[in-house]
Enzyme design. Structure first.
Site, short mmCIF file in Angstrom:
data_model
loop_
_atom_site.label_atom_id
_atom_site.label_comp_id
_atom_site.label_asym_id
_atom_site.label_seq_id
_atom_site.Cartn_x
_atom_site.Cartn_y
_atom_site.Cartn_z
N GLY A 165 0.84 -1.19 0.00
CA GLY A 165 0.00 0.00 0.00
C GLY A 165 0.87 1.24 0.00
O GLY A 165 2.00 1.23 -0.51
N ILE A 167 2.50 2.76 2.45
CA ILE A 167 3.76 2.61 3.20
C ILE A 167 4.70 1.66 2.47
O ILE A 167 5.90 1.93 2.33
CB ILE A 167 3.48 2.14 4.63
CG1 ILE A 167 2.71 3.20 5.40
CG2 ILE A 167 4.79 1.80 5.34
CD1 ILE A 167 2.17 2.74 6.74
N THR A 245 6.77 -2.83 10.91
CA THR A 245 6.23 -1.54 11.34
C THR A 245 4.73 -1.53 11.04
O THR A 245 4.13 -0.46 10.88
CB THR A 245 6.92 -0.38 10.60
OG1 THR A 245 6.87 -0.63 9.18
CG2 THR A 245 8.36 -0.23 11.02
N ARG A 247 1.47 -4.00 12.34
CA ARG A 247 0.64 -4.13 13.52
C ARG A 247 1.08 -5.34 14.32
O ARG A 247 1.41 -6.39 13.74
CB ARG A 247 -0.84 -4.29 13.16
CG ARG A 247 -1.57 -3.00 12.82
CD ARG A 247 -1.70 -2.09 14.04
NE ARG A 247 -2.48 -0.90 13.77
CZ ARG A 247 -1.99 0.22 13.25
NH1 ARG A 247 -0.72 0.29 12.92
NH2 ARG A 247 -2.76 1.27 13.08
N GLU A 276 1.12 -3.38 23.82
CA GLU A 276 1.94 -2.17 23.67
C GLU A 276 1.75 -1.24 24.86
O GLU A 276 0.62 -0.87 25.18
CB GLU A 276 1.60 -1.47 22.36
CG GLU A 276 2.00 -2.30 21.14
CD GLU A 276 1.69 -1.62 19.81
OE1 GLU A 276 0.90 -0.65 19.79
OE2 GLU A 276 2.25 -2.08 18.80
N HIS A 295 6.01 1.41 18.77
CA HIS A 295 4.99 1.81 17.80
C HIS A 295 5.11 3.31 17.49
O HIS A 295 4.12 4.04 17.47
CB HIS A 295 3.59 1.48 18.31
CG HIS A 295 2.60 1.29 17.19
ND1 HIS A 295 1.50 0.49 17.30
CD2 HIS A 295 2.54 1.80 15.94
CE1 HIS A 295 0.79 0.52 16.19
NE2 HIS A 295 1.41 1.31 15.33
N ALA A 297 6.84 4.44 14.66
CA ALA A 297 7.23 4.66 13.26
C ALA A 297 6.47 5.83 12.65
O ALA A 297 7.05 6.66 11.95
CB ALA A 297 7.00 3.39 12.45
#
Length: 348
Positions: A165, A167, A245, A247, A276, A295, A297
């Site tokens: 996608g 990213i 990076t 989930r 997390e 988390h 990024a």
């Protein structure tokens, strides 16, 4: 189309770049309410019950579950027209329940894509160059040589991207600059689409077998949960590196730990975790060849600003009856417009 009466936009008092509040407040037809995140706060529940738009954090471990957009919350919010998830992910939103209720849902796909892609390479280089190990030794030890910390170069290697996608596409572009061959697996794209985004289409099995670096860039869905497990890590090249990076939950943390501990994988760079932040005693954090971040990024100043701007703009578009660019449930649009009409009415 314009809004006949003021529309109520709500968000919780979690941190967001100020541009969100500025853009919403600049619209004369919108009014913004910032609500307590306290799960026991009745004022928050009462305000959401009157809201037309709800900007919700996408961070599942930061948001009290009472404020997740699920069937229970939707039932208590009869005027809710649209929901904006504050990131590319939308773990805190039940999109199907929203669709059934005629609520439009957007995410902010691509808004922080450059930040996340850059972070992917920060993790990759930190692992390959053993930067964290070197830093720790220089701070706490003596009597070692440079050769004890010898890393490698990535030029001429192969990176495999699972998901291409916004990213993944940014990551492919950066990869080419480092002289890497780029492979990609994305069942939602045709081979021509994958090639147009800068990668060579392959099966997942081929990607795992050929890649020196395997990087996750897909959403957490029922079909992707633990898609990287014991069998997949065993299929990766000996001495290769795993990166995520995306989930937490897409990769099986216990399986990854075993592959690293056994020496089959050289290292891992991880920004995402099933819990997390991860517990201090998480097995993966005990390994010197794992570089970890929390988390973060997409949590750059530029990334957060872009996400906030995208969220505010899409909320404004929807409440004005205009289709937003990142609608997650396009099948709801006609019903959304009908509900909007019944609530506001339109004037030319």
């Amino acid at each position: 189309m314009t809004i006949f009466s003021k529309a109520r936009v709500c968000r919780l008092d979690l941190w967001i770049n100020p541009v969100f509040d500025e853009l919403i407040s600049d619209k004369s037809q919108l009014t913004l309410q910032v609500l307590s995140r306290n799960a026991d706060d009745s004022a928050t529940a009462n305000a959401l019950a009157e809201a037309h738009a709800y900007h919700v954090s996408a961070a599942k471990d930061e948001l009290p579950k009472r404020w997740f957009v699920n069937a229970q919350l939707i039932q208590a919010c009869p005027n809710l027209l649209c929901v904006s998830a504050g990131g590319a992910g939308y773990d805190t939103v039940d999109v199907q329940a929203c669709t059934e209720a005629g609520i439009a849902v957007v995410n902010q796909a691509g808004a922080n894509a450059n930040s996340v892609a850059e972070h992917t390479f920060a993790l990759l280089l930190a692992v390959v160059k053993r930067i964290v190990e070197s830093d720790n030794k220089l701070h706490h030890e003596t009597g070692f040589s440079r050769e004890d910390l010898m890393g490698d170069e990535i030029f001429g290697g192969t990176i495999g991207l699972i998901g291409l996608g916004a990213i993944g596409t940014c990551t492919a572009r950066i990869s080419k600059g480092f002289g890497l061959e780029v492979l990609a697996y994305d069942p939602l794209l045709s081979e021509d689409q994958i090639r147009s985004r800068g990668a060579e289409p392959v099966t997942l099995e081929t990607l795992l077998q050929r890649s020196d670096y395997v990087s996750l860039h897909c959403p957490l869905l029922t079909q992707t949960r633990h898609m990287m497990g014991v069998d997949q890590f065993a299929m990766m090249k000996p001495g290769s590196i795993f990166l995520s990076t995306a989930r937490g939950g897409i990769h099986d943390e216990a399986a990854l730990y075993s592959a690293l501990k056994a020496g089959h994988l050289r290292g891992a760079g991880l920004d995402v975790w099933e819990e997390e932040p991860p517990r201090r005693d998480a097995p993966l954090l005990s390994l010197s060849n794992v570089v970890a971040s929390y988390h973060t990024a997409g949590v750059s100043h530029g990334g957060r600003r872009n996400v906030a701007r995208s969220s505010a703009n899409q909320i404004s578009l929807m409440l004005n009856g205009e289709r937003p660019p990142h609608l997650l449930n396009p099948e709801v649009w006609e019903r959304f417009l009908a509900r909007r009409q019944s609530i506001f009415g339109d004037v030319e």
